[in-house]
Design an enzyme around this catalytic site. Structure first.
Site, short mmCIF file in Angstrom:
data_model
loop_
_atom_site.label_atom_id
_atom_site.label_comp_id
_atom_site.label_asym_id
_atom_site.label_seq_id
_atom_site.Cartn_x
_atom_site.Cartn_y
_atom_site.Cartn_z
N ASP A 19 1.06 -1.25 0.03
CA ASP A 19 0.18 0.00 -0.07
C ASP A 19 0.84 1.26 0.13
O ASP A 19 1.91 1.05 0.46
CB ASP A 19 -1.03 -0.08 1.11
CG ASP A 19 -2.12 0.91 1.11
OD1 ASP A 19 -3.22 0.40 0.63
OD2 ASP A 19 -2.00 2.08 1.43
N ASP A 41 3.96 2.68 -4.55
CA ASP A 41 2.93 3.41 -5.60
C ASP A 41 2.87 2.25 -6.58
O ASP A 41 3.69 1.94 -7.28
CB ASP A 41 3.73 4.57 -5.92
CG ASP A 41 2.78 5.31 -6.72
OD1 ASP A 41 1.73 4.91 -7.39
OD2 ASP A 41 2.78 6.82 -6.89
N TYR A 96 -12.42 8.29 -13.68
CA TYR A 96 -12.40 7.11 -12.91
C TYR A 96 -13.01 6.13 -13.70
O TYR A 96 -12.47 4.98 -13.96
CB TYR A 96 -13.34 7.03 -11.59
CG TYR A 96 -13.30 6.09 -10.78
CD1 TYR A 96 -12.22 5.55 -9.96
CD2 TYR A 96 -14.58 5.12 -10.70
CE1 TYR A 96 -12.28 4.54 -9.19
CE2 TYR A 96 -14.62 4.20 -9.96
CZ TYR A 96 -13.55 3.55 -9.28
OH TYR A 96 -13.74 2.56 -8.58
N THR A 98 -15.78 1.48 1.78
CA THR A 98 -14.38 1.75 1.80
C THR A 98 -13.83 3.10 2.17
O THR A 98 -14.76 3.93 2.38
CB THR A 98 -13.57 1.25 0.57
OG1 THR A 98 -13.80 2.09 -0.34
CG2 THR A 98 -14.18 -0.03 0.08
#
Length: 265
Positions: free
Chosen positions: A36, A61, A154, A189
């Site tokens: 992460d 990353d 997105y 989330t």
């Protein structure tokens, strides 16, 4: 123990779907590289080791090639190879429309959400093939299936992930490396936390996910179960697919809804 002694990488494992899936992999015998960008990786790894599982953490990353290479190398060095990677890391990029989206923003969303899974496949697939085959699972989204579930940036990135799963499955023909994607609907989330927090505070949780037939949002563990299935031998003949896990949201185009016992307009 579907994943006994399997070497597994999970990106975006510091929270949400990534954390839930990493915990599930470890509970079922997997040895997990918890990756992460944040120190949530360390927290997830600690949850696994405290429960008696095996995990190592790495901050990386997902959209940087050198970081992906480091992560794959860590799995090979720590666990002797690589069997599974769940390329889950992603960012939302906000909700701006096409005309208000800065080019730098869409570039960053594509870098993390699409280039990230591409790099995961590029560097993980050869290592998985060396072990005789295994699985790659990508996190796409219902936003990648059709409009209405995310911003243009997105949505475009996740549509790319869906096609990437299909294309890479073909290009890995003969390797016994399967590539599939999950397409979550609204899931609680870190990315969607403000929506769920607001609904709870306003007493409007009944509105969350109301457009899907199950009339609710999902919990990360529900997505983890599908990701784990696709990564397991139980899905040995599932390849190049994008599986919607959205309560039925994407099963229909907008229509006048038929309510149980009555017709709603």
């Amino acid at each position: 123990m579907r994943f006994k002694d399997k070497s597994i990488i999970v990106t975006g494992a510091g929270s949400g779907i990534g954390r839930a899936t990493a915990l599930l992999f470890a509970r079922e015998g997997g040895k997990v590289v918890v990756a992460d960008k944040t120190d949530g990786a360390d927290a997830t790894a600690k949850l696994i080791t405290d429960a008696g599982g095996t995990a190592v953490a790495i901050q990386m990353d997902a959209g940087l090639e050198e970081d992906v290479i480091r992560t794959v190398d860590l799995a090979v060095e720590s666990f002797g190879g690589l069997d599974i990677i769940f390329a889950n890391a992603g960012i939302s990029g906000g909700m701006a429309n096409i005309f208000d989206t800065d080019v730098a923003l869409i570039t960053e969303v594509l870098r993390v959400n699409l280039v990230g899974p591409y790099l995961a496949i590029k560097h993980a697939a050869p290592k998985i093939a060396e072990r005789g085959g295994g699985a790659i699972v990508l996190t796409a989204s219902v936003a990648g299936i059709r409009s209405g579930a995310g911003s243009p940036a997105y949505s475009a990135s996740k549509a790319g992930v869906i096609n990437l799963a299909k294309t890479s499955a073909q290009q890995l023909s003969g390797s016994n490396v399967r590539v599939n994607a999950i397409c979550p609907g609204l899931t609680e989330t870190g990315m969607t936390k403000p929506t769920f927090d607001y609904a709870r505070e306003a007493g409007k949780m009944d509105r969350v996910g109301r457009l899907n037939p199950l009339r609710r949002g999902a919990q990360p563990e529900e997505l983890a179960e599908v990701a784990a299935f696709l990564a397991s031998d139980a899905a040995s003949y599932v390849n190049g697919q994008a599986i919607a896990v959205d309560g039925g949201l994407s099963s229909s185009h907008p229509v006048t809804k038929q309510e149980y016992g009555r017709t709603a307009v």
